[in-house]
Design a protein around this motif. Structure first.
Motif, PDB file in Angstrom:
ATOM      1  N   GLY A 175      -8.350  30.546 -78.542  1.00  0.00           N
ATOM      2  CA  GLY A 175      -9.050  31.514 -77.712  1.00  0.00           C
ATOM      3  C   GLY A 175      -9.872  32.507 -78.497  1.00  0.00           C
ATOM      4  O   GLY A 175      -9.978  32.442 -79.724  1.00  0.00           O
ATOM      5  N   GLY A 176     -10.470  33.442 -77.774  1.00  0.00           N
ATOM      6  CA  GLY A 176     -11.374  34.404 -78.399  1.00  0.00           C
ATOM      7  C   GLY A 176     -12.615  33.699 -78.903  1.00  0.00           C
ATOM      8  O   GLY A 176     -13.170  32.823 -78.248  1.00  0.00           O
ATOM      9  N   ALA A 177     -13.025  34.038 -80.111  1.00  0.00           N
ATOM     10  CA  ALA A 177     -14.230  33.446 -80.713  1.00  0.00           C
ATOM     11  C   ALA A 177     -13.916  32.188 -81.507  1.00  0.00           C
ATOM     12  O   ALA A 177     -14.741  31.748 -82.306  1.00  0.00           O
ATOM     13  N   CYS A 178     -12.755  31.586 -81.277  1.00  0.00           N
ATOM     14  CA  CYS A 178     -12.291  30.481 -82.114  1.00  0.00           C
ATOM     15  C   CYS A 178     -13.294  29.336 -82.186  1.00  0.00           C
ATOM     16  O   CYS A 178     -13.534  28.784 -83.257  1.00  0.00           O
ATOM     17  N   GLN A 179     -13.908  28.967 -81.055  1.00  0.00           N
ATOM     18  CA  GLN A 179     -14.831  27.821 -81.066  1.00  0.00           C
ATOM     19  C   GLN A 179     -16.137  28.135 -81.785  1.00  0.00           C
ATOM     20  O   GLN A 179     -16.782  27.237 -82.333  1.00  0.00           O
ATOM     21  N   ARG A 180     -16.530  29.398 -81.785  1.00  0.00           N
ATOM     22  CA  ARG A 180     -17.801  29.775 -82.417  1.00  0.00           C
ATOM     23  C   ARG A 180     -17.650  30.088 -83.897  1.00  0.00           C
ATOM     24  O   ARG A 180     -18.565  29.830 -84.684  1.00  0.00           O
ATOM     25  N   THR A 181     -16.527  30.649 -84.302  1.00  0.00           N
ATOM     26  CA  THR A 181     -16.386  31.150 -85.672  1.00  0.00           C
ATOM     27  C   THR A 181     -15.395  30.352 -86.515  1.00  0.00           C
ATOM     28  O   THR A 181     -15.309  30.568 -87.717  1.00  0.00           O
ATOM     29  N   TRP A 182     -14.657  29.440 -85.882  1.00  0.00           N
ATOM     30  CA  TRP A 182     -13.722  28.585 -86.599  1.00  0.00           C
ATOM     31  C   TRP A 182     -13.992  27.127 -86.247  1.00  0.00           C
ATOM     32  O   TRP A 182     -14.601  26.823 -85.217  1.00  0.00           O
ATOM     33  N   GLU A 183     -13.554  26.225 -87.111  1.00  0.00           N
ATOM     34  CA  GLU A 183     -13.604  24.796 -86.854  1.00  0.00           C
ATOM     35  C   GLU A 183     -12.185  24.243 -86.875  1.00  0.00           C
ATOM     36  O   GLU A 183     -11.288  24.819 -87.493  1.00  0.00           O
ATOM     37  N   HIS A 184     -11.985  23.108 -86.186  1.00  0.00           N
ATOM     38  CA  HIS A 184     -10.678  22.479 -86.199  1.00  0.00           C
ATOM     39  C   HIS A 184     -10.836  20.975 -86.392  1.00  0.00           C
ATOM     40  O   HIS A 184     -11.903  20.404 -86.153  1.00  0.00           O
ATOM     41  N   ALA A 185      -9.762  20.329 -86.842  1.00  0.00           N
ATOM     42  CA  ALA A 185      -9.794  18.901 -87.147  1.00  0.00           C
ATOM     43  C   ALA A 185      -8.382  18.338 -87.052  1.00  0.00           C
ATOM     44  O   ALA A 185      -7.396  19.067 -87.197  1.00  0.00           O
ATOM     45  N   VAL A 186      -8.298  17.042 -86.811  1.00  0.00           N
ATOM     46  CA  VAL A 186      -7.044  16.299 -86.942  1.00  0.00           C
ATOM     47  C   VAL A 186      -7.284  15.264 -88.040  1.00  0.00           C
ATOM     48  O   VAL A 186      -7.976  14.257 -87.805  1.00  0.00           O
ATOM     49  N   PRO A 187      -6.784  15.501 -89.248  1.00  0.00           N
ATOM     50  CA  PRO A 187      -7.092  14.597 -90.359  1.00  0.00           C
ATOM     51  C   PRO A 187      -6.286  13.306 -90.295  1.00  0.00           C
ATOM     52  O   PRO A 187      -5.248  13.221 -89.632  1.00  0.00           O
ATOM     53  N   LYS A 188      -6.780  12.302 -91.005  1.00  0.00           N
ATOM     54  CA  LYS A 188      -6.022  11.065 -91.167  1.00  0.00           C
ATOM     55  C   LYS A 188      -4.748  11.357 -91.953  1.00  0.00           C
ATOM     56  O   LYS A 188      -4.660  12.343 -92.675  1.00  0.00           O
ATOM     57  N   THR A 189      -3.776  10.484 -91.827  1.00  0.00           N
ATOM     58  CA  THR A 189      -2.540  10.615 -92.590  1.00  0.00           C
ATOM     59  C   THR A 189      -2.082   9.246 -93.054  1.00  0.00           C
ATOM     60  O   THR A 189      -2.244   8.240 -92.343  1.00  0.00           O
ATOM     61  N   SER A 190      -1.501   9.194 -94.247  1.00  0.00           N
ATOM     62  CA  SER A 190      -0.957   7.935 -94.757  1.00  0.00           C
ATOM     63  C   SER A 190       0.461   7.693 -94.266  1.00  0.00           C
ATOM     64  O   SER A 190       1.024   6.616 -94.495  1.00  0.00           O
ATOM     65  N   ALA A 191       1.037   8.681 -93.586  1.00  0.00           N
ATOM     66  CA  ALA A 191       2.385   8.519 -93.047  1.00  0.00           C
ATOM     67  C   ALA A 191       2.382   7.491 -91.921  1.00  0.00           C
ATOM     68  O   ALA A 191       1.380   7.300 -91.227  1.00  0.00           O
ATOM     69  N   ARG A 192       3.500   6.831 -91.724  1.00  0.00           N
ATOM     70  CA  ARG A 192       3.627   5.873 -90.631  1.00  0.00           C
ATOM     71  C   ARG A 192       3.894   6.651 -89.346  1.00  0.00           C
ATOM     72  O   ARG A 192       4.996   7.177 -89.148  1.00  0.00           O
ATOM     73  N   VAL A 193       2.896   6.731 -88.499  1.00  0.00           N
ATOM     74  CA  VAL A 193       3.027   7.465 -87.248  1.00  0.00           C
ATOM     75  C   VAL A 193       2.615   6.566 -86.096  1.00  0.00           C
ATOM     76  O   VAL A 193       1.783   5.673 -86.241  1.00  0.00           O
ATOM     77  N   GLY A 194       3.222   6.820 -84.945  1.00  0.00           N
ATOM     78  CA  GLY A 194       2.872   6.083 -83.745  1.00  0.00           C
ATOM     79  C   GLY A 194       1.737   6.753 -83.004  1.00  0.00           C
ATOM     80  O   GLY A 194       1.089   7.673 -83.517  1.00  0.00           O
ATOM     81  N   PRO A 195       1.487   6.346 -81.776  1.00  0.00           N
ATOM     82  CA  PRO A 195       0.370   6.900 -81.015  1.00  0.00           C
ATOM     83  C   PRO A 195       0.601   8.349 -80.610  1.00  0.00           C
ATOM     84  O   PRO A 195       1.739   8.785 -80.412  1.00  0.00           O
ATOM     85  N   ARG A 196      -0.478   9.083 -80.494  1.00  0.00           N
ATOM     86  CA  ARG A 196      -0.463  10.469 -80.014  1.00  0.00           C
ATOM     87  C   ARG A 196      -1.590  10.627 -79.008  1.00  0.00           C
ATOM     88  O   ARG A 196      -2.722  10.183 -79.251  1.00  0.00           O
ATOM     89  N   VAL A 197      -1.301  11.272 -77.880  1.00  0.00           N
ATOM     90  CA  VAL A 197      -2.318  11.603 -76.894  1.00  0.00           C
ATOM     91  C   VAL A 197      -2.529  13.110 -76.909  1.00  0.00           C
ATOM     92  O   VAL A 197      -1.572  13.885 -76.788  1.00  0.00           O
ATOM     93  N   SER A 198      -3.763  13.523 -77.068  1.00  0.00           N
ATOM     94  CA  SER A 198      -4.159  14.930 -77.012  1.00  0.00           C
ATOM     95  C   SER A 198      -4.849  15.176 -75.674  1.00  0.00           C
ATOM     96  O   SER A 198      -5.797  14.477 -75.320  1.00  0.00           O
ATOM     97  N   ILE A 199      -4.348  16.171 -74.928  1.00  0.00           N
ATOM     98  CA  ILE A 199      -4.908  16.520 -73.616  1.00  0.00           C
ATOM     99  C   ILE A 199      -5.560  17.880 -73.755  1.00  0.00           C
ATOM    100  O   ILE A 199      -4.881  18.881 -74.020  1.00  0.00           O
ATOM    101  N   GLN A 200      -6.873  17.960 -73.577  1.00  0.00           N
ATOM    102  CA  GLN A 200      -7.610  19.205 -73.762  1.00  0.00           C
ATOM    103  C   GLN A 200      -8.138  19.712 -72.410  1.00  0.00           C
ATOM    104  O   GLN A 200      -8.953  19.040 -71.785  1.00  0.00           O
ATOM    105  N   PHE A 201      -7.661  20.873 -72.013  1.00  0.00           N
ATOM    106  CA  PHE A 201      -8.117  21.489 -70.766  1.00  0.00           C
ATOM    107  C   PHE A 201      -9.193  22.520 -71.103  1.00  0.00           C
ATOM    108  O   PHE A 201      -9.002  23.366 -71.973  1.00  0.00           O
ATOM    109  N   ARG A 202     -10.322  22.447 -70.357  1.00  0.00           N
ATOM    110  CA  ARG A 202     -11.438  23.358 -70.591  1.00  0.00           C
ATOM    111  C   ARG A 202     -11.941  23.932 -69.273  1.00  0.00           C
ATOM    112  O   ARG A 202     -11.701  23.367 -68.199  1.00  0.00           O
ATOM    113  N   VAL A 203     -12.696  25.017 -69.368  1.00  0.00           N
ATOM    114  CA  VAL A 203     -13.343  25.605 -68.203  1.00  0.00           C
ATOM    115  C   VAL A 203     -14.658  24.897 -67.952  1.00  0.00           C
ATOM    116  O   VAL A 203     -15.114  24.073 -68.763  1.00  0.00           O
TER     117      VAL A 203
END
Length: 207
Positions: A175-203
């Motif tokens: 929240g706040g100015a996060c989208q304008r002044t910060w960046e975000h990412a989900v990096p790759k990983t070498s760990a053995r991981v299963g599926p993940r679903v990301s649900i993003q709610f927006r206005v």
């Protein structure tokens, strides 16, 4: 890299949502913040299974420099007024809209879903600045279901990065100015991981 700690405690027998008043706010700077609530969606194994099998996931391709490449995740977007693929997602959106109504001033209306199939799926550094969020403060609420992955954040103009370890059922709200002044990412990983679903709610008017 500094860590913003999140954890997983999913012990409910059926899908349910926790108390949003328990969320913890962490200020990234004077104008940007994130709210964290580990295990907000409890007993959500069946929800994850339904999303994996029932959502019409779409593979995308995107131009990068002089070539067109596969987007390393699957996506599905639900516009305002469209039915969401599971009743718990509708309840999530309603509870988030009610909880943040005074601060946000408008409801969450869209839901963008991303499927990270394994550790090689990812999303690069970016801010959600398509639409009004390029010039206005807004909120984006993300619920993570499935295998734990890191959401990394860094100042857009440079500086130390931070990260949130998102587990099954965890909630993060930027929240706040996060989208304008910060960046975000989900990096790759070498760990053995299963599926993940990301649900993003927006206005409305923000992507």
């Amino acid at each position: 890299m500094q860590a913003l700690q999140s954890s997983l405690f999913d012990t409910a027998d059926s899908p349910t949502l926790g108390d949003l008043a328990r969320r913890h706010r962490r200020y990234l700077d004077g104008t940007a913040w994130v709210d964290l609530l580990p295990g907000w969606a409890c007993g959500s194994d069946e929800v994850l299974d339904a999303l994996l099998h029932d959502v019409p996931w779409r593979a995308e391709r995107r131009r990068m420099y002089d070539s067109v490449v596969d987007v390393p995740r699957l996506t599905c977007f639900y516009a305002a007024g469209e039915s969401l693929p599971h009743p718990l997602l509708t309840e999530m959106r309603e509870q988030l809209s009610a909880h943040y109504a005074t601060e946000l001033g408008e409801p969450f209306v869209t839901a963008g879903l991303c499927l990270y199939r394994d550790g090689q799926d990812s999303v690069a550094w970016h801010g959600d600045r398509i639409g009004r969020s390029r010039e206005q403060d807004t909120m984006i609420a993300i619920v993570s279901l499935g295998s734990a992955r890191h959401l990394c954040l860094r100042p857009r103009e440079g500086g130390p990065s931070q990260r949130v370890a998102l587990g099954h059922g965890d909630l993060v709200v930027m929240g706040g100015a996060c989208q304008r002044t910060w960046e975000h990412a989900v990096p790759k990983t070498s760990a053995r991981v299963g599926p993940r679903v990301s649900i993003q709610f927006r206005v409305a008017g923000v992507r």
